[in-house]
Design an enzyme around this catalytic site. Sequence first.
Site, PDB file in Angstrom:
ATOM      1  N   SER A 375      30.287  32.959  60.144  1.00 33.14           N
ATOM      2  CA  SER A 375      29.740  33.921  59.203  1.00 33.14           C
ATOM      3  C   SER A 375      28.926  34.979  59.944  1.00 33.14           C
ATOM      4  CB  SER A 375      28.928  33.193  58.122  1.00 33.14           C
ATOM      5  OG  SER A 375      28.649  34.040  57.032  1.00 33.14           O
ATOM      6  N   ASP A 495      38.804  32.329  51.802  1.00 33.12           N
ATOM      7  CA  ASP A 495      37.411  32.736  51.978  1.00 33.12           C
ATOM      8  C   ASP A 495      37.192  34.058  51.241  1.00 33.12           C
ATOM      9  OD1 ASP A 495      34.882  33.447  52.792  1.00 33.12           O
ATOM     10  OD2 ASP A 495      35.210  33.019  54.918  1.00 33.12           O
ATOM     11  N   HIS A 526      34.583  29.357  52.920  1.00 30.20           N
ATOM     12  CA  HIS A 526      33.672  29.822  53.969  1.00 30.20           C
ATOM     13  C   HIS A 526      33.064  28.610  54.668  1.00 30.20           C
ATOM     14  CE1 HIS A 526      31.603  33.185  55.743  1.00 30.20           C
ATOM     15  NE2 HIS A 526      30.421  32.684  55.479  1.00 30.20           N
TER      16      HIS A 526
END
Length: 807
Positions: A375, A495, A526
Amino acid sequence: MKNNQFAIRPTDFDTQIQELQNIHFLTSDNEMITDPIDLFKNFLQIAFVQSHSKAVFKQKLSTYMATPDQDAFEYLNSSSELSVDAFYNVALQLLEFNPDVDFTFEDPLGAMKKIQLKVADHEGNVLTLNELKSAWYWLLATHNKNGHTFIDSLAAKGYFVPFYGEIGEPLLFNGKSMPVFDPHKIIREVVYVESPQDTDEDGKLDLLKAEILRPAESNDGLKVPSLYTASPYNQGTNDETGEKLMHDVNIPLTHKEPNDLNYEDIEYKAPNTKLPEPRKVNSYAEVADETFAREQSYTLNDYFLARGFAVVYAAGIGTKDSDGIRTTGDPEETTSTIAIIEWLAGNRRAFTNKYDNIEIKAWWSNKSVAMTGRSYLGTLATAAATTGVEGLKTVISEAAISSWYDYYRDGGLVIAPGGFPGEDADVLAEETFSRRLQPGDFHKIKPLWDKKLAEITFEQDRTTGNYNTFWDARNYHKNFKNIKADVLMVHGLNDWNVKPRNVERLWNGIRHNGVVQKIILHQGQHIYINAFRSIDYTDIINLWLTHELLGIDNQAEKIIPDVIIQDNVKTETWNSYTDWSNDNNPTVQYGLSADKLVTAPSTNETLTFNDKLDDESFKRYVKHNDDWQKDLTNLTNNKMTDHRLLFTTNNIEETIIDGKVNINLNVASSKNFGMLSFQLIDYGNAKRFNVSPTLLAHNGLAGTFDWREDDLREFTLGKPTDYKMITKGHINLQNRENTYRVNSLEPNTFYPIKVELQPTFYRIPEGHKLGLVIYSTDFGMTVRGNQDIEYSIQTEGSNIIVPVHRD
């Protein structure tokens, strides 16, 4: 179960023997053994790490079966030959497979093939001495049922503990680094790196806190590589103050004044800022002044701490114990990120504290750095790579942003990252501004921070959703050409936080850079995948980093497939491919006809829908986005019939969508503004993967003996469902040309638009239907004004172009 191993290194017999000697399975005590039965017993005795007497060894051995009728103790003490079946019956049990579930004692080789486990070369039904040695080598390199290679499972039981302090350098097996460094003797130290910036405008270069963990052997002359994770969350977050900044999304879409901007009008240009002079060095030290007790670690990094790698964590500008302010993804944050790399590579200064100007060097570093993390962490790894900074050998970018516009915007619209409606760059800046957590420090910086945060809020421009200078500064695509580090990308095809466009543009953006690039695409959202049972992800990374950072010629760049994709239909199935989302892929074009997608040209019809819902439905969907999604895509539910257009094919042959689906439409809005959203759907009753992976064993994966664990997980099938969303996309009808130029939109006038959906790789099973939903308000991502806007689509000339994979 299926085992998917991509990191087994082909190894010739002589090398196998050498490596077995290196890890002490072949020793001076057994080198004279010529009987395969006796050597097999010796191997087993060594492998039963926790058995310290002959009686316990006998006890343990008798719990394994060698044949349908004999346990391993009986067989090995009565047989004169070691049969292939007996070896693999025992091997399967050593790999923790269950004879009642995974294999039968009558056909172990059939199970090995079905589970996709490696079988050593052998000529007959009986293993010779050399065949046994080779078979044992491959067994050690083979993944077991619970996410470990056999050698790693032995390590978790203490196999390598006697190696601690004796080797003094990395030990390799099958091209990968073994855990021969005592993780309980790790040196922990804090340094403050001087970065070439002054983001808090105090007249001094920003100092950045870095937390370092390194093997004790690095104090004795061993130079070690570094795994560096740049995590703005590392020093804490401001969840409460960040929540207060969340933006209201229950607001109407509005008309935008047309413009004729060119890219040059909004292009970011770095300011010519005069920087303070570097600090004057008062003295030098080799020992840090500060340590720490427990870092906010990443379990993949934990795994490598026992394998001779240092790990470095830094939160960057504007975080607790560091100088500066938060800027959410701009060049200042990139500068902050690479300052740590420059210090590790010997090209920047650091100090033992923020006051005495005592310099400390990374004298223990071999000057080779990899960046890791998911991320925001992976995003900063991507940003760092675009600078071409010296010392950065590779980045492992997981679920990483490659353009912040593609994270918070899409097609001229404000688009929320999935699950976070109302979040924006200013919210993230506040959440990660952990200098707030130290009141004495925050008091001094508060006026400047309030000013800078207000600037972010204004410049991000939630009013228009256009691409502007603010977003151009945060677009790493422009600097892809500078990437010279090898890149291993990991991303979820589902995602909707960091949407797949981010990784697809990186994948295609560097294909001509001359670097090694690999990509792993999974069916998750995610998430991390380093604790999955069905893929040897940790071994892939071990092979990769051993090559990239230790300079070992283990053929990682050739062994690891360029593209690995988890199948969306079959469980525990990962396939390798040569490419993904190549613009040269063949395509299938569908026209629109009433409620059908047809391979013939579109008919000449005008179809309409209205975006305004009754108040009760609107309020329910605001609170329950899942209900809206079900009603929007349901073929038989009439609640959304007047608020969408839905098209489906007839039942189709198995089709793999590979890349970016494009939609071409002739569209009109009843207002002088409007937006459209699109979802591509797989219709067909089938069991599909649960949204989140299933927990198989809490703390089921140990990094090594008595060391940090991770939860073992795997995607499993849920109850049958009627559909699955494949991908989606959005567009503001006033941004028909691009995201920075605003076009006029006359009410009830038709305009051609082209929309690129988020890239995907998706297998539609035979007999299913491909569906397209056209609608306006996306309750999970767009603003939600519930406006009385009628949208019209002319089917003639409208189509959908689907890229397909051909083997």
